[in-house]
Structure formats: C-alpha cells, structure tokens
Scaffold this motif. Structure first.
Motif, PDB file in Angstrom:
ATOM      1  N   VAL A  66      15.406  42.025  68.658  1.00  0.00           N
ATOM      2  CA  VAL A  66      16.017  40.704  68.602  1.00  0.00           C
ATOM      3  C   VAL A  66      15.102  39.738  69.335  1.00  0.00           C
ATOM      4  N   GLY A  68      13.823  36.330  71.141  1.00  0.00           N
ATOM      5  CA  GLY A  68      14.485  35.347  71.978  1.00  0.00           C
ATOM      6  C   GLY A  68      13.494  34.599  72.848  1.00  0.00           C
ATOM      7  N   SER A  79      18.765  34.573  72.704  1.00  0.00           N
ATOM      8  CA  SER A  79      18.254  35.061  71.422  1.00  0.00           C
ATOM      9  C   SER A  79      18.055  33.907  70.452  1.00  0.00           C
TER      10      SER A  79
END
Length: 379
Positions: A66, A68, A79
């Motif tokens: 993810v 970020g 994120s």
C-alpha cells in the motif's frame, strides 16, 4: 459511510542507551483499528505522538504494498488510497521518541480487516493490456454495476492516463449500448502513431454508489500502431483506404439503401470477426434473412459493419444494404486486414440523419472536442 475514527495504540521493543534510554518512546496509533470489521471509505493513517515516525510499511493480505506518504515532520503517514472491502491489512512502523526524533527507537505491527461490500464493482477495460490499436481508439472502461452520479467525480480523479509523447485528452461519462455505465478517455485529436499509453486506476476502496465498492486498483498499457483510416463516400459506392494521410487504394461496395441509410460521421473499429452469421432480427428486421458472411469489421454496436456480401449482385453499382457496407469476399478481406481495432471509418454524404450515440460502440468521434468535454464529471 463515514471514515472510521477509532485507533489502535501500539508499542514494542525499545533500544538505545545513555540519554536516549531516558527518553520516552513515541506512542504510535493506526487507523482503522483492529477489533471488528473496519468500515470502508477511509485511508490508512499512522500517527506518532511524542516522537517521529521513521518508516511505515503497509500490505494487504495478497502481499500487495500500500503506497503512502510520510509527513515532513514525521508526525504521520497516510496511504494514497482507501481501504478495500473484505481485506486484511498489516501495518508495520518504526518510530523514535522525542520531538527531535533522537529518543528511543520502537517498532510496532498492527492488523485490521475491513467489512464486506454489498457489491464489488469491477471493470472491463478496452484496449486490453499490451494491445496495439489504431489512431482513433479511446480508453474505454465499462463498469459491471451502476455508478452513482454523485460518485463520478471522485472516480474520475482516480483514473490517470499517461502518454509518451504527451497527448491532450479528457474523460467523459457514457451510457454503453448494453445499458451499463462507462467512462472513456479520448484524445483531442487522433493519436500520433507510435504513442505509448498507460492507464492507472487507483480505485480500491472507492464507493461507486448503490452499495457498490471497488476492491482493487487497475493498471494497463497499450500502443498506438500504424496510421490507417478509411473513408466511405456513399453516392460513389467507394471506400478509400488511407495510410499516413495518403490514399492507398479504393474498394467498391454497396452502402445502405434509402430506407436504411448507412450511419454517417466518424466510426471506430470496435472488433473484427473472420466469419459471422448475419441475423436480421438483431437490427429490427424480424426473420427476413440469415446470411453467412466473412471478414466482418464491426463499427457500431447496433449493427453497422463492413463485410463480404457475395449474395449482392449490385456491389459497387447500387446502395441496397440494410446499413452496412457490403463488398466482394476478396475486397472485404483486404479491408479487414488493413484496418485494426481502433482505426476510424468516416462515412460521408449519406442520407442518414441519425446521430449515433457515443455508447453505441466506441463512437467518441461522433462529438466534437467541446461537446466531449462536457461529459466530464469534473466541470
């Protein structure tokens, strides 16, 4: 749904000696928190109180990272996108205590699982990844569940088209011939041959309305091939092929009759089929005929095609079709081989007064640039 506001306090092993050991650890919180299904519609946030974050790694249960951004002062990490439905996330972070970030170092791990969506909205993209297409091809994204009008702006912002060389273009919302919602991106003018195009849809965790959510991101790329087009002049029964702007051959054929004139304007080749059965019922003519044709090039979704018509003795002499442009089998193959998916076919001087809807195939060139821009949700 509102974003989850709860958070999870995490601490772990500390290291350091001397003056560093005398300083407190940073208190790290992660949101959404564990302990029950986390609500959809929020980003992942990590905050450090009494210290600075030095690193954050977040992954979903498929091992996907993810992405970020860490704040400049190290106080938080957020994120880029939102949490997806029915997904377990693991967030690992490191931090140092003290306002100057020179205190005790600590590491922490948090996990949470998001709630299930009522519906997962998936998409089908055209062109396919890695495809080489013609200079009139739009980026076309078809959604399998409806998209609420109030959600369209956020979805459109999450879709990015990158081109090399740079090409001006815009997204527009379309109602597909199937009745499904669609968004297309077309260049202001035809693509330059050789353009590289990539599309990034950061859609995971975005609400599409009516109980639907996107569960993943989408990335695909394609290339613009040779500059090949065709122009049909209806009164002269002629299709002229152009390559790099120069005429390279004429084909004689029969366009639509006065009762069923061929649709005018610029069409985009949407698909091709080497052999096909022509069924009159599909274009509103009941059970009048069932004919077998070869080298079929599809323009509109409603049934405007270029194809062989060996049953027609008036090819090149009389316009007597039901809206298609029929040719000899050999000439139909020539056209079939010459045009690629995404090539344009312009029909001139037809008696048809029907405005072909943009969703009736890949008909983005039926509108001028000013008309097209009005279809964007980002007005």
């Amino acid at each position: 749904m509102s974003a989850l506001t709860g958070s999870l306090v995490l601490t772990a092993c500390a290291g350091g000696s001397g003056s560093e050991a005398d300083r407190p650890e940073a208190k790290v919180t992660v949101s959404p928190a564990g302990g029950g299904a986390a609500k959809l519609g929020s980003p992942i946030t990590v905050k450090a109180e009494g210290g600075r974050l030095t690193g954050v790694e977040a992954k979903d249960d498929k091992g996907n990272k993810v992405e970020g951004r860490l704040a400049g002062d190290g106080s938080s990490w957020t994120s880029d996108g939102k949490v997806g439905p029915q997904t377990t996330y693991t967030v690992r972070s490191t931090a140092k205590g003290g306002k100057d970030g020179k205190g005790k170092e600590s590491s922490s791990t948090a996990t949470f699982t998001t709630e299930k969506a009522e519906k997962v909205n998936k998409l089908t993209n055209t062109p396919g990844n890695g495809q080489t297409v013609g200079t009139g091809m739009p980026v076309s994204i078809l959604f399998d569940h409806p998209v609420d009008e109030g959600k369209r702006a956020e979805i459109e912002k999450s879709l990015k088209v990158t081109t090399q060389p740079k090409v001006e273009g815009a997204w527009g919302w379309v109602k597909d011939w199937s009745g499904q919602d669609r968004i297309d991106w077309r260049p202001k003018d035809y693509w330059p041959s050789g353009t590289k195009v990539s599309v990034n849809g950061s859609l995971a965790g975005i609400d599409s309305g009516e109980g639907g959510w996107f569960a993943r991101n989408y990335v695909f790329a394609f290339t613009i091939g040779a500059d090949r087009k065709a122009v049909i002049d209806v009164p002269s029964h002629t299709l002229t092929m152009y390559e790099d702007g120069k005429a390279v051959g004429d084909i004689k054929g029969s366009a639509g009759s006065p009762d069923d004139p061929t649709r005018g304007g610029v069409h985009t080749v949407r698909s091709k089929n080497p052999a096909e059965t022509m069924d009159s019922a599909t274009i509103g003519h009941g059970n009048e005929w069932m004919l077998h044709s070869k080298w079929v090039t599809h323009l509109t979704a409603s049934g405007t095609f270029l194809h062989s018509a060996p049953w027609n003795e008036w090819i090149g002499v009389k316009n007597n079709s039901h809206g298609c442009f029929g040719m000899t089998t050999a000439d139909a193959k020539t056209v079939y081989d010459f045009l690629s998916i995404g090539s344009t076919v312009e029909v001139k001087n037809t008696a048809s007064t029907k405005q072909t809807d943009v969703g009736n195939g890949l008909e983005v060139w039926q509108e001028n640039w000013q008309q097209w821009q009005k279809r964007s949700a980002l007005k």
